[in-house]
Design a protein around this motif. Structure first.
Motif, PDB file in Angstrom:
ATOM      1  N   SER A 165       0.831  -1.195   0.000  1.00 25.95           N
ATOM      2  CA  SER A 165       0.000   0.000   0.000  1.00 25.95           C
ATOM      3  C   SER A 165       0.868   1.248   0.000  1.00 25.95           C
ATOM      4  CB  SER A 165      -0.928   0.008   1.219  1.00 25.95           C
ATOM      5  OG  SER A 165      -0.156   0.073   2.406  1.00 25.95           O
ATOM      6  N   PRO A 166       0.415   2.324  -0.650  1.00 30.37           N
ATOM      7  CA  PRO A 166       1.218   3.542  -0.687  1.00 30.37           C
ATOM      8  C   PRO A 166       1.272   4.297   0.633  1.00 30.37           C
ATOM      9  CG  PRO A 166      -0.881   3.880  -1.795  1.00 30.37           C
ATOM     10  CD  PRO A 166      -0.811   2.421  -1.464  1.00 30.37           C
ATOM     11  N   SER A 167       0.377   3.981   1.555  1.00 26.39           N
ATOM     12  CA  SER A 167       0.344   4.618   2.881  1.00 26.39           C
ATOM     13  C   SER A 167       0.274   6.132   2.786  1.00 26.39           C
ATOM     14  CB  SER A 167       1.568   4.191   3.692  1.00 26.39           C
ATOM     15  OG  SER A 167       1.579   2.793   3.880  1.00 26.39           O
ATOM     16  N   GLY A 168      -0.447   6.630   1.810  1.00 21.28           N
ATOM     17  CA  GLY A 168      -0.616   8.062   1.670  1.00 21.28           C
ATOM     18  C   GLY A 168       0.497   8.767   0.927  1.00 21.28           C
ATOM     19  N   ASP A 169       1.561   8.050   0.560  1.00 20.38           N
ATOM     20  CA  ASP A 169       2.686   8.647  -0.161  1.00 20.38           C
ATOM     21  C   ASP A 169       2.554   8.327  -1.636  1.00 20.38           C
ATOM     22  OD1 ASP A 169       5.100   9.578  -1.134  1.00 20.38           O
ATOM     23  OD2 ASP A 169       6.249   8.888   0.592  1.00 20.38           O
ATOM     24  N   VAL A 170       2.391   9.359  -2.459  1.00 17.77           N
ATOM     25  CA  VAL A 170       2.149   9.142  -3.886  1.00 17.77           C
ATOM     26  C   VAL A 170       3.337   8.490  -4.571  1.00 17.77           C
ATOM     27  CG1 VAL A 170       3.009  11.409  -4.583  1.00 17.77           C
ATOM     28  CG2 VAL A 170       1.247  10.275  -5.963  1.00 17.77           C
ATOM     29  N   ARG A 171       4.531   8.622  -3.986  1.00 15.11           N
ATOM     30  CA  ARG A 171       5.717   8.026  -4.609  1.00 15.11           C
ATOM     31  C   ARG A 171       5.683   6.498  -4.593  1.00 15.11           C
ATOM     32  NH1 ARG A 171      10.337  10.660  -1.132  1.00 15.11           N
ATOM     33  NH2 ARG A 171       8.840   9.995   0.450  1.00 15.11           N
ATOM     34  N   TYR A 172       4.877   5.930  -3.723  1.00 13.23           N
ATOM     35  CA  TYR A 172       4.841   4.473  -3.596  1.00 13.23           C
ATOM     36  C   TYR A 172       3.604   3.852  -4.224  1.00 13.23           C
ATOM     37  CZ  TYR A 172       8.732   5.054  -0.397  1.00 13.23           C
ATOM     38  OH  TYR A 172       9.949   5.373   0.143  1.00 13.23           O
ATOM     39  N   VAL A 173       2.799   4.648  -4.893  1.00  9.67           N
ATOM     40  CA  VAL A 173       1.618   4.117  -5.559  1.00  9.67           C
ATOM     41  C   VAL A 173       2.059   3.256  -6.738  1.00  9.67           C
ATOM     42  CG1 VAL A 173      -0.448   4.688  -6.867  1.00  9.67           C
ATOM     43  CG2 VAL A 173       0.153   6.027  -4.865  1.00  9.67           C
ATOM     44  N   GLY A 174       1.583   2.019  -6.776  1.00 10.05           N
ATOM     45  CA  GLY A 174       1.910   1.126  -7.881  1.00 10.05           C
ATOM     46  C   GLY A 174       3.251   0.440  -7.783  1.00 10.05           C
ATOM     47  N   ARG A 175       3.981   0.639  -6.702  1.00 12.05           N
ATOM     48  CA  ARG A 175       5.290  -0.001  -6.556  1.00 12.05           C
ATOM     49  C   ARG A 175       5.154  -1.308  -5.780  1.00 12.05           C
ATOM     50  NH1 ARG A 175       9.687   4.194  -4.400  1.00 12.05           N
ATOM     51  NH2 ARG A 175      10.840   2.214  -4.380  1.00 12.05           N
ATOM     52  N   VAL A 176       5.837  -2.346  -6.241  1.00  4.52           N
ATOM     53  CA  VAL A 176       5.799  -3.647  -5.569  1.00  4.52           C
ATOM     54  C   VAL A 176       6.766  -3.621  -4.395  1.00  4.52           C
ATOM     55  CG1 VAL A 176       6.229  -6.112  -5.811  1.00  4.52           C
ATOM     56  CG2 VAL A 176       5.163  -4.844  -7.679  1.00  4.52           C
ATOM     57  N   GLY A 177       6.280  -3.934  -3.228  1.00  5.44           N
ATOM     58  CA  GLY A 177       7.121  -3.969  -2.043  1.00  5.44           C
ATOM     59  C   GLY A 177       7.018  -5.292  -1.315  1.00  5.44           C
ATOM     60  N   TRP A 178       6.871  -6.377  -2.066  1.00  6.94           N
ATOM     61  CA  TRP A 178       6.583  -7.678  -1.469  1.00  6.94           C
ATOM     62  C   TRP A 178       7.320  -8.769  -2.216  1.00  6.94           C
ATOM     63  CZ3 TRP A 178       4.637  -9.031   2.953  1.00  6.94           C
ATOM     64  CH2 TRP A 178       4.106 -10.289   3.153  1.00  6.94           C
ATOM     65  N   ALA A 179       7.981  -9.657  -1.503  1.00  4.27           N
ATOM     66  CA  ALA A 179       8.704 -10.757  -2.135  1.00  4.27           C
ATOM     67  C   ALA A 179       7.735 -11.799  -2.686  1.00  4.27           C
ATOM     68  CB  ALA A 179       9.664 -11.399  -1.129  1.00  4.27           C
ATOM     69  N   GLY A 180       8.181 -12.552  -3.678  1.00  4.95           N
ATOM     70  CA  GLY A 180       7.351 -13.576  -4.285  1.00  4.95           C
ATOM     71  C   GLY A 180       6.973 -14.674  -3.303  1.00  4.95           C
ATOM     72  N   GLU A 181       5.808 -15.260  -3.498  1.00  7.37           N
ATOM     73  CA  GLU A 181       5.320 -16.338  -2.639  1.00  7.37           C
ATOM     74  C   GLU A 181       5.079 -17.593  -3.457  1.00  7.37           C
ATOM     75  OE1 GLU A 181       1.994 -15.377  -0.118  1.00  7.37           O
ATOM     76  OE2 GLU A 181       2.452 -13.252  -0.268  1.00  7.37           O
ATOM     77  N   LEU A 182       5.294 -18.712  -2.820  1.00  8.55           N
ATOM     78  CA  LEU A 182       5.030 -19.989  -3.454  1.00  8.55           C
ATOM     79  C   LEU A 182       3.549 -20.101  -3.810  1.00  8.55           C
ATOM     80  CD1 LEU A 182       6.103 -22.820  -4.237  1.00  8.55           C
ATOM     81  CD2 LEU A 182       5.491 -23.579  -1.934  1.00  8.55           C
ATOM     82  N   GLY A 183       3.268 -20.382  -5.088  1.00 10.16           N
ATOM     83  CA  GLY A 183       1.893 -20.536  -5.546  1.00 10.16           C
ATOM     84  C   GLY A 183       1.253 -19.263  -6.042  1.00 10.16           C
ATOM     85  N   TYR A 184       1.858 -18.097  -5.732  1.00  5.01           N
ATOM     86  CA  TYR A 184       1.269 -16.812  -6.129  1.00  5.01           C
ATOM     87  C   TYR A 184       2.228 -15.940  -6.923  1.00  5.01           C
ATOM     88  CZ  TYR A 184      -2.248 -18.036  -2.635  1.00  5.01           C
ATOM     89  OH  TYR A 184      -3.219 -18.679  -1.919  1.00  5.01           O
ATOM     90  N   GLY A 185       3.525 -16.153  -6.765  1.00  4.62           N
ATOM     91  CA  GLY A 185       4.491 -15.285  -7.405  1.00  4.62           C
ATOM     92  C   GLY A 185       4.519 -13.926  -6.718  1.00  4.62           C
ATOM     93  N   VAL A 186       4.871 -12.898  -7.469  1.00  4.38           N
ATOM     94  CA  VAL A 186       4.891 -11.538  -6.938  1.00  4.38           C
ATOM     95  C   VAL A 186       3.523 -10.921  -7.175  1.00  4.38           C
ATOM     96  CG1 VAL A 186       5.964  -9.266  -7.084  1.00  4.38           C
ATOM     97  CG2 VAL A 186       7.352 -11.321  -7.395  1.00  4.38           C
ATOM     98  N   ARG A 187       2.843 -10.610  -6.117  1.00  2.00           N
ATOM     99  CA  ARG A 187       1.501 -10.062  -6.240  1.00  2.00           C
ATOM    100  C   ARG A 187       1.553  -8.612  -6.721  1.00  2.00           C
ATOM    101  NH1 ARG A 187      -2.215 -13.117  -2.519  1.00  2.00           N
ATOM    102  NH2 ARG A 187      -0.965 -14.542  -1.290  1.00  2.00           N
ATOM    103  N   ALA A 188       0.518  -8.210  -7.449  1.00  4.58           N
ATOM    104  CA  ALA A 188       0.443  -6.840  -7.948  1.00  4.58           C
ATOM    105  C   ALA A 188       0.241  -5.871  -6.795  1.00  4.58           C
ATOM    106  CB  ALA A 188      -0.688  -6.707  -8.952  1.00  4.58           C
ATOM    107  N   PRO A 189       0.803  -4.666  -6.871  1.00  4.91           N
ATOM    108  CA  PRO A 189       0.648  -3.692  -5.784  1.00  4.91           C
ATOM    109  C   PRO A 189      -0.730  -3.082  -5.769  1.00  4.91           C
ATOM    110  CG  PRO A 189       1.834  -2.691  -7.591  1.00  4.91           C
ATOM    111  CD  PRO A 189       1.625  -4.143  -7.960  1.00  4.91           C
TER     112      PRO A 189
END
Length: 251
Positions: A165-189
């Motif tokens: 989540s961007p947490s109110g900061d526009v600079r982080y909107v749409g950025r992936v901040g999560w490592a890949g998971e087994l069965g799901y891969g890298v989830r969309a932000p």
């Protein structure tokens, strides 16, 4: 208001449309950030994310988590770090689903699903062990006999939603901040407040359909206009040719 007025109000409610859900056959949609039963995640290569640091147990206000770490065996490491969670237990008779354990985890190992309906009849069943918490080889949480899993309960985990989540900061909107998971891969932000609403999506689709129809008619008009321009060019040619003959005769 007299007591007869109260009966009248109750009587009128009999003819209104009911909003009761036929639970448990039907359930209301659950919020994406809902806190439910925990899972221990694994990386896409199958290795466990938990490194046995015990931060989740230390931050837990209900003292319901018990963790013990152990050194990774060199020949067959369980996690990418030096240590892994050898023992991991959660006592759901104490857990308040505050999600502080998820916030404290440095490797995104523990998250909470949206499954919250589980009823056990013994204390032993209420204490979940590592074997019950770690996701399977397909990345899916293990379904225990006393749990009521429904489609979608594992799709959005609370930690993933917060990490992306961007947490109110526009600079982080749409950025992936999560490592890949087994069965799901890298989830969309998450898109945050920039995500279009259902009404906006419907309006955009309607506008696109209108544009496609307009382009079709415009193409036909262009073809007609090109014909007119060709005709005009032909007229200009005739006019120029006439002027040239007039000048020649004058000379």
């Amino acid at each position: 208001m007299g007591y007869l007025d109260g009966f009248g109000l109750t009587f009128m409610k009999l003819f209104e449309e009911t909003v009761t859900t036929s639970y448990p056959d039907e359930k209301r949609p659950k919020p994406e950030r809902m806190h439910g039963r925990h899972v221990l995640n694994r990386y896409e290569d199958g290795m466990e994310k938990c490194i046995g640091c015990e931060l989740c147990a230390g931050v837990c206000p209900a003292k319901c988590i018990y963790v013990r770490g152990e050194d990774n065996p060199p020949e067959a490491p369980v996690s990418p770090g030096e240590r892994f969670g050898f023992i991991y237990e959660i006592n759901y008779l104490r857990c308040i689903h505050c999600d502080l354990c998820v916030e404290a985890c440095p490797t995104q190992a523990i998250t909470e699903t949206k499954m919250f309906e589980f009823s056990f009849t013994s204390r032993e069943d209420a204490i979940y062990t590592k074997d019950e918490l770690v996701v399977g080889d397909d990345g899916q949480p293990k379904h225990l006999p006393w749990e009521d899993w429904r489609p979608g309960d594992d799709e959005h985990t609370s930690a993933w939603m917060r990490a992306t989540s961007p947490s109110g900061d526009v600079r982080y909107v749409g950025r992936v901040g999560w490592a890949g998971e087994l069965g799901y891969g890298v989830r969309a932000p998450e898109l945050g407040q920039t995500a279009p609403s259902a009404e906006e999506l419907a309006a955009a689709a309607k506008a696109a359909a209108h544009d496609d129809h307009g382009h079709g008619g415009h193409g036909h008009d262009d073809h007609h206009d090109h014909g007119d321009h060709s005709h005009d060019d032909h007229d200009h040619g005739d006019h120029d040719h006439g002027d040239h003959d007039h000048e020649a005769a004058h000379g």
